[in-house]
Scaffold this active site. Structure first.
Site, PDB file in Angstrom:
ATOM      1  N   TRP A 189       0.870  -1.182   0.000  1.00  0.00           N
ATOM      2  CA  TRP A 189       0.000   0.000   0.000  1.00  0.00           C
ATOM      3  C   TRP A 189       0.904   1.229   0.000  1.00  0.00           C
ATOM      4  O   TRP A 189       1.840   1.309   0.801  1.00  0.00           O
ATOM      5  CB  TRP A 189      -0.930   0.043   1.223  1.00  0.00           C
ATOM      6  N   GLU A 230      -2.947  -2.947  -2.611  1.00  0.00           N
ATOM      7  CA  GLU A 230      -4.114  -2.391  -1.909  1.00  0.00           C
ATOM      8  C   GLU A 230      -4.484  -1.007  -2.438  1.00  0.00           C
ATOM      9  O   GLU A 230      -3.680  -0.075  -2.406  1.00  0.00           O
ATOM     10  CB  GLU A 230      -3.801  -2.297  -0.408  1.00  0.00           C
ATOM     11  N   LYS A 232      -7.063   2.519  -2.697  1.00  0.00           N
ATOM     12  CA  LYS A 232      -7.712   3.445  -1.763  1.00  0.00           C
ATOM     13  C   LYS A 232      -8.402   4.533  -2.571  1.00  0.00           C
ATOM     14  O   LYS A 232      -7.919   4.935  -3.635  1.00  0.00           O
ATOM     15  CB  LYS A 232      -6.651   4.045  -0.843  1.00  0.00           C
ATOM     16  N   ASP A 263      -9.693  -3.197   1.181  1.00  0.00           N
ATOM     17  CA  ASP A 263      -9.806  -2.672   2.546  1.00  0.00           C
ATOM     18  C   ASP A 263     -11.218  -2.097   2.685  1.00  0.00           C
ATOM     19  O   ASP A 263     -11.643  -1.270   1.867  1.00  0.00           O
ATOM     20  CB  ASP A 263      -8.738  -1.588   2.768  1.00  0.00           C
ATOM     21  N   HIS A 266     -11.794   1.645   2.281  1.00  0.00           N
ATOM     22  CA  HIS A 266     -11.158   2.356   1.167  1.00  0.00           C
ATOM     23  C   HIS A 266     -12.060   2.648  -0.017  1.00  0.00           C
ATOM     24  O   HIS A 266     -11.587   2.827  -1.137  1.00  0.00           O
ATOM     25  CB  HIS A 266      -9.924   1.587   0.692  1.00  0.00           C
ATOM     26  N   HIS A 290      -8.553  -6.420   4.064  1.00  0.00           N
ATOM     27  CA  HIS A 290      -8.248  -5.630   5.243  1.00  0.00           C
ATOM     28  C   HIS A 290      -9.589  -5.293   5.855  1.00  0.00           C
ATOM     29  O   HIS A 290     -10.265  -4.363   5.417  1.00  0.00           O
ATOM     30  CB  HIS A 290      -7.491  -4.345   4.878  1.00  0.00           C
ATOM     31  N   ASP A 298     -12.694   6.740   5.932  1.00  0.00           N
ATOM     32  CA  ASP A 298     -11.763   5.640   6.228  1.00  0.00           C
ATOM     33  C   ASP A 298     -11.150   5.847   7.612  1.00  0.00           C
ATOM     34  O   ASP A 298      -9.969   6.123   7.741  1.00  0.00           O
ATOM     35  CB  ASP A 298     -10.668   5.622   5.144  1.00  0.00           C
ATOM     36  N   ASP A 300     -10.874   3.803  10.153  1.00  0.00           N
ATOM     37  CA  ASP A 300     -10.186   2.661  10.775  1.00  0.00           C
ATOM     38  C   ASP A 300     -10.661   2.383  12.191  1.00  0.00           C
ATOM     39  O   ASP A 300      -9.863   2.185  13.104  1.00  0.00           O
ATOM     40  CB  ASP A 300      -8.662   2.865  10.733  1.00  0.00           C
ATOM     41  N   ASP A 330      -7.495  -4.426   9.792  1.00  0.00           N
ATOM     42  CA  ASP A 330      -6.783  -3.151   9.658  1.00  0.00           C
ATOM     43  C   ASP A 330      -7.574  -2.033  10.331  1.00  0.00           C
ATOM     44  O   ASP A 330      -8.476  -1.450   9.720  1.00  0.00           O
ATOM     45  CB  ASP A 330      -6.533  -2.829   8.177  1.00  0.00           C
TER      46      ASP A 330
HETATM   47  C1  RNT Z   1      -3.908   2.697   4.646  1.00  0.00           C
HETATM   48  C2  RNT Z   1      -4.048   1.235   4.395  1.00  0.00           C
HETATM   49  C3  RNT Z   1      -2.921   0.406   4.930  1.00  0.00           C
HETATM   50  C4  RNT Z   1      -2.509   0.788   6.313  1.00  0.00           C
HETATM   51  C5  RNT Z   1      -1.465  -0.126   6.919  1.00  0.00           C
HETATM   52  C6  RNT Z   1      -0.868   0.458   8.145  1.00  0.00           C
HETATM   53  O1  RNT Z   1      -5.023   3.392   4.316  1.00  0.00           O
HETATM   54  O2  RNT Z   1      -5.255   0.766   4.895  1.00  0.00           O
HETATM   55  O3  RNT Z   1      -3.275  -0.923   4.855  1.00  0.00           O
HETATM   56  O4  RNT Z   1      -3.594   0.858   7.174  1.00  0.00           O
HETATM   57  O5  RNT Z   1      -0.555  -0.441   5.969  1.00  0.00           O
HETATM   58 ZN    ZN Z   2      -5.553  -1.370   4.750  1.00  0.00          ZN
END
Ligand code: RNT
Ligand code: ZN
Length: 423
Positions: A189, A230, A232, A263, A266, A290, A298, A300, A330
């Site tokens: 990523w 990955e 986003k 993810d 994302h 993720h 996003d 998290d 994640d």
């Molecule tokens: C960032 C991505 C990535 C990170 C990690 C820490 O938006 O989700 O996966 O969260 O690599």
């Molecule tokens: Zn991620």
């Protein structure tokens, strides 16, 4: 007060009968659940800090809020915290490590010079727990990523540096896979993107494709290491343009035979990855997830048992995709006990998988195929009030993990004895 063993067993026996009445074999579901490994992300334990001490703040538009006491300051503390979390989660899982958690014993080793030996303690730790590991190059929190570009950087020398980092990490991934006897998934990523509208959207994407080709050029056995990419939609500071968008990486993964990493945070807030799994797996062999929880963006947040989490798990089970999907978590929350965050998120993921494994899938498929959509809706709704909790409790008991909220007492005790002593 926590439940006694006879109480858990009695409730389980009753639950088994109710599921059996609907044509579901609970023991079989539990057996399948026991075989699923979730990859726990190391970065929840220290707010995505890493241990390099380059004197650089968390970068790449990643943001952790909260200053709950007790975050891990050293690899030993992080491993101890992970051990604590793992003891509260039923099953055998995996560790997902980022490159900037390298143990460099005081030396300055730049990212492009990292070697498997810098992760020897992590590998030993995982081996002694019979766990697999996954890996990630760290394309952020570094002076050469300070302007927000890495693999797509206009400067060839900076691109080269990050290409070398990517290659180094794939070699580390392969060493991990070899040492542990379990394939490592190494996930790329990058934060690259623009805050404001770019004039040239094409150039950075063409450079990224070229850089990725260079990162993936050295042949590595897929039995040791698998590569994932990955995407986003946007990040903090890259609101207008992200080089590695979904379309970009979907195309790249297809062309180059790589895993796509979806993810959950994302995409546009009204988009869900549960609907994307079967779409991309029609064309790709394997994917990485993720699992996260976006709240409005996003953000998290810690994964909880939401409709979308259930939908993700249902897709994996209904589509018979468990063998082709690597499940990673994640999220990063520094506002609550970080061990509790891992525990809550991982237990929730497993509960969702269990719920999905307990569906009367044959019957549901049959009524849908017959066009009996009334029965489909009725059965799905009736399924929701079956005693999932009784089966989950029994699973925790059988696997030697705490039943119900009993794990919280252990986290609180660890907090008093260990976390609050960290200053
Ligand atoms: C960032 C991505 C990535 C990170 C990690 C820490 O938006 O989700 O996966 O969260 O690599
Ligand atoms: Zn991620």
């Amino acid at each position: 007060m926590s439940k006694s063993t006879p109480q858990v067993e009695k409730a389980f026996a009753l639950a088994c009968r109710q599921y059996a009445d609907r044509g579901v074999d609970v023991e079989k579901a539990l057996k399948r659940l026991s075989g699923i490994a979730i990859s726990l992300h190391c970065w929840q334990g220290d707010d995505v800090g890493g241990f390099e001490n380059f004197g650089v703040e968390l970068g790449g538009g990643l943001a952790v809020t909260g200053n709950y006491p007790g975050k891990a300051r050293t690899p030993d503390e992080l491993r101890a915290d992970l051990d604590m979390a793992l003891s509260l989660i039923p099953g055998r899982h995996r560790l997902n490590l980022h490159a900037f958690y390298a143990e460099l014993s005081g030396r300055r080793v730049d990212r492009n010079e990292l070697e498997p030996k810098h992760f020897a303690y992590w590998i030993d730790w995982a081996r002694s727990r019979r766990m697999g590991m996954d890996f990630n190059p760290t394309f952020f929190s570094h002076p050469k990523a300070a302007d927000g570009f890495t693999l797509s950087h206009p400067d060839r020398a900076i691109r080269r540096f990050w290409i070398e980092h990517g290659i180094a990490c794939r070699r580390i991934g392969a060493a991990i896979g070899k040492a542990l006897g379990k394939t490592c998934v190494t996930n790329v990523w990058i934060p690259d993107g623009y805050k404001d509208t770019p004039v040239d959207r094409k150039g950075p994407r063409e450079r990224l494709a070229e850089s990725l080709d260079a990162v993936f050029a050295p042949k590595i056995s897929p039995s040791l290491n698998l590569d994932a990419v990955e995407s986003k939609l946007f990040g903090i500071g890259s609101e207008s343009y992200v080089v590695g968008s979904h379309e970009f990486y979907l195309g790249y993964a297809l062309r180059s035979g790589k895993l796509l990493c979806l993810d959950a945070g994302h995409f546009h807030p009204t988009e869900v990855i549960s609907d994307k799994i079967s779409a991309v797996l029609t064309f790709l062999d394997e994917i990485l997830l993720h699992v996260s929880r976006g709240v409005r963006w996003d953000s998290d947040h810690v994964v909880t048992l939401t409709d979308e989490l259930n939908a993700i798990a249902q897709e994996l089970v209904r589509g018979d995709y468990l063998g082709r999907v690597h499940i990673g978590l994640d999220f990063f929350d520094g506002s609550i006990n970080r061990i509790a965050a891992w525990t809550i998120g991982t237990r929730s993921m497993l509960k969702a998988l269990l719920a999905a494994l307990l569906e009367p899938i044959d019957r549901l498929r049959r009524v849908e195929a017959e066009g009996d959509l009334t029965s489909r809706l009725a059965l799905l709704e009736e399924q929701k009030t079956l005693p999932l909790g009784a089966v989950w409790d029994y699973h925790c008991l059988a696997q030697g993990a705490p039943v119900g909220p009993a794990w919280l007492d252990q986290v609180k005790a660890y907090e008093r004895a260990v976390l609050l002593k960290r200053k």
